[in-house]
Write a protein that holds these residues in place. Structure first.
Motif, short mmCIF file in Angstrom:
data_model
loop_
_atom_site.label_atom_id
_atom_site.label_comp_id
_atom_site.label_asym_id
_atom_site.label_seq_id
_atom_site.Cartn_x
_atom_site.Cartn_y
_atom_site.Cartn_z
N ALA A 24 0.84 -1.20 0.00
CA ALA A 24 0.00 0.00 0.00
C ALA A 24 0.87 1.25 0.00
O ALA A 24 1.95 1.25 0.58
N ARG A 26 -0.26 5.36 0.50
CA ARG A 26 -1.42 6.24 0.64
C ARG A 26 -1.05 7.46 1.45
O ARG A 26 0.02 7.54 2.03
N SER A 33 2.64 10.75 4.21
CA SER A 33 2.53 9.60 3.32
C SER A 33 2.83 8.33 4.10
O SER A 33 3.63 8.34 5.03
#
Length: 67
Positions: A24, A26, A33
């Motif tokens: 991931a 995101r 971040s």
């Protein structure tokens, strides 16, 4: 190091591990971040007891102090 189909591929292999997988990436709050990576590690000694290896995962969060 580059990304190829979600896999981070390096130029060298320093041990009995597979390529890192990008799980991931995101931004939870629009300012910081967050990146999660995982890889399988096969210990050289206990492969008879752990044939599938051990999954290692790490999550890192970063935030810029500049505005």
């Amino acid at each position: 190091m580059h990304v190829n189909d979600g896999m981070l591929v390096g130029s060298q292999n320093d041990g009995p591990s597979e390529a890192l997988r990008l799980v991931a990436a995101r931004t939870p709050d629009g300012v910081s971040s967050e990146v999660t990576l995982e890889a399988a590690w096969r210990p050289p000694v206990v492969t008879l007891f752990v044939p599938d290896g051990v999954t290692l995962a790490v999550t890192a969060t970063a935030r810029s102090v500049l505005q």
